[in-house]
Structures are given as C-alpha cells and as structure tokens.
Design an enzyme around this catalytic site. Structure first.
Site, PDB file in Angstrom:
ATOM      1  N   SER A  35       0.730  -1.230  -0.124  1.00 27.85           N
ATOM      2  CA  SER A  35      -0.107  -0.114  -0.168  1.00 27.85           C
ATOM      3  C   SER A  35       0.896   1.422   0.017  1.00 27.85           C
ATOM      4  O   SER A  35       1.624   1.494  -0.950  1.00 27.85           O
ATOM      5  CB  SER A  35      -0.967  -0.220   1.327  1.00 27.85           C
ATOM      6  OG  SER A  35      -1.847   0.661   1.107  1.00 27.85           O
ATOM      7  N   HIS A  76      -8.142  -5.111   0.092  1.00 30.69           N
ATOM      8  CA  HIS A  76      -6.971  -4.678   0.375  1.00 30.69           C
ATOM      9  C   HIS A  76      -6.242  -4.990   1.490  1.00 30.69           C
ATOM     10  O   HIS A  76      -5.119  -5.013   1.451  1.00 30.69           O
ATOM     11  CB  HIS A  76      -7.330  -2.922   0.683  1.00 30.69           C
ATOM     12  CG  HIS A  76      -5.780  -2.305   0.788  1.00 30.69           C
ATOM     13  ND1 HIS A  76      -5.136  -2.274  -0.630  1.00 30.69           N
ATOM     14  CD2 HIS A  76      -5.163  -1.326   1.341  1.00 30.69           C
ATOM     15  CE1 HIS A  76      -3.825  -1.528  -0.400  1.00 30.69           C
ATOM     16  NE2 HIS A  76      -4.090  -1.019   0.977  1.00 30.69           N
ATOM     17  N   ASP A 123      -9.544  -4.073  -5.564  1.00 30.77           N
ATOM     18  CA  ASP A 123      -9.030  -3.372  -4.497  1.00 30.77           C
ATOM     19  C   ASP A 123      -8.920  -1.974  -4.628  1.00 30.77           C
ATOM     20  O   ASP A 123      -8.467  -1.499  -6.090  1.00 30.77           O
ATOM     21  CB  ASP A 123      -7.648  -3.888  -4.369  1.00 30.77           C
ATOM     22  CG  ASP A 123      -6.698  -3.179  -3.336  1.00 30.77           C
ATOM     23  OD1 ASP A 123      -7.198  -2.021  -2.741  1.00 30.77           O
ATOM     24  OD2 ASP A 123      -5.650  -3.576  -2.815  1.00 30.77           O
TER      25      ASP A 123
END
Length: 228
Positions: A129, A210, A197
C-alpha cells in the site's frame, strides 16, 4: 515483471483505508547515510508497511501484520541462505506527502548504509500500500498523484542496482494510475493487485480486499528464490 490480478472469493476483513491527496515538493538528494546497518545476512529484506498497519508484536522484525511479516516468514522458510530484515522507519500515516517521502528517504539511506557495511549482501525491497509507494519512489518511479503518494525525494544509487535481487509490491497505488515498475527492475518485480482493491484497481470498490495479501506470501517467496 510479474503482475498478478488474482480472482476468486476473498475472506472478509477489517477495513484498512488509504486515501490522501498530494502536494508538490522539491526533489532533493540523499546526504550521508544515517540509517544504522543491521547484521550481514545473505539476503536483507527492507519492508515498508501500509498506512496505519500494525507492525505485529509476534514478529521479530515487526514488518507489518498484513504483508511484511507473513511474506518475510515465507522468504526465510523458502531460501537456503541467511536472511534478516529492516522495517522502514516512517509514519505510514495520512499526512501526505510528508509520510511517504519520509519512508522514501529512510529506505534509500538504509540501503546505502547497509550496502556499505555488508559488501556481499543483496536486497529484497518489499512494500504494501503506502509502503509500495515508498519502494516505487526509491526506485525512481514517482507515486505523485496516487493514493497516499508523493514526489520522489531520494533514489537507490545506480551502483547498487545489481544488488537489488527482487522487488515485492502488494496493493501498489500507482497501479490505479496505470503505472508500473519498468526498465532495469521490471523482471525483478512481483506486483500483485487483488481484484476490486480500490487502492490499486481503478474499478475497485471493496476496501476489505485491500487487507488480503498474505495469501500471496508463498508465491512472492518463490519469486525471490528464483532470482538469487
């Protein structure tokens, strides 16, 4: 580059959101390395966790509960060489672009210091991320315009490029912009974006997706093993 777009049912999970808009900043160069070198293992995993991701009290290196810890564990179990790890020292917060740029700077400074201290060591760069943005920036691929991203402030020196054995990216925000790692690092990059996602899939709407990247840990470890 290996780009994975997995399909199939996913388990439900606690929501981890990553939303931030960006401000511009001036590109600077890295000064003298300040990151303290870790021990000299054959493979050194440098991991940048996601936004607000806990390090995980059970893990020696506290690389991140969602990705860093399970992926490092799989790497250590798969490889026949010695390994150790470093958690990038940065806020991993919504304060952008300051947070991602702090990670970018620390990752590069640590790799430079570690490479100097351990001349025979090779590196695996791992990012999840916002941490993927940190890795992107550190390799010269700007995350500006992506969620929890920002302009580049430091890059891994070209002289160290041969020592980067693999790059592992999970829920990489620049994917939402249609960008990816190209050039010299492309064949060494494992870049996975779960379908739906919203951090990396332009059509994504399910934030729970996610948080479901640990299932790729074995594949990521095997990718590393094939490149050392």
């Amino acid at each position: 580059m290996v780009i994975i777009r997995p399909r199939g049912p996913l388990l439900s999970a606690t929501l981890i959101a990553a939303l931030a808009m960006l401000a511009a900043t001036t590109l600077t160069t890295v000064g003298a390395p300040t990151a303290a070198a870790a021990g000299c293992a054959d493979i050194h995993v440098v991991a940048a966790r996601g936004t607000n991701e806990p390090g995980g009290a059970w893990s020696k290196f506290k690389l991140g509960t969602v990705v860093g810890n399970p992926v490092y564990s799989a790497i250590a179990d798969t490889l026949d060489v010695s390994t150790n790890a470093y958690r990038v020292d940065y806020p991993a917060s919504f304060d952008q672009p300051a947070s991602v740029q702090a990670g970018n700077r620390d990752l590069v400074e640590h790799v430079v210091a570690q490479a100097d201290a351990c001349p025979d060591q090779r590196f695996v760069l791992l990012g999840y991320s916002q941490g993927a943005n940190v890795v992107d920036n550190s390799l010269g691929f700007s995350s500006e315009g992506a969620k929890v991203g920002g302009p580049i402030v430091a890059t891994v020196p070209n002289a160290l490029e041969p020592r980067i054995a693999a790059v592992l990216l999970f829920g990489n925000p620049i994917r939402e912009l249609g960008k990816e790692i190209t050039g010299t690092y492309a064949e060494r990059t494992f870049d996975v974006c779960n379908d739906n996602d919203p951090v990396c899939d332009p059509k994504g709407t399910d934030w729970n997706v996610h948080t479901r990247y640990a299932r790729h840990a074995t594949a990521a470890a095997e990718f590393v093993a094939a490149r050392i």
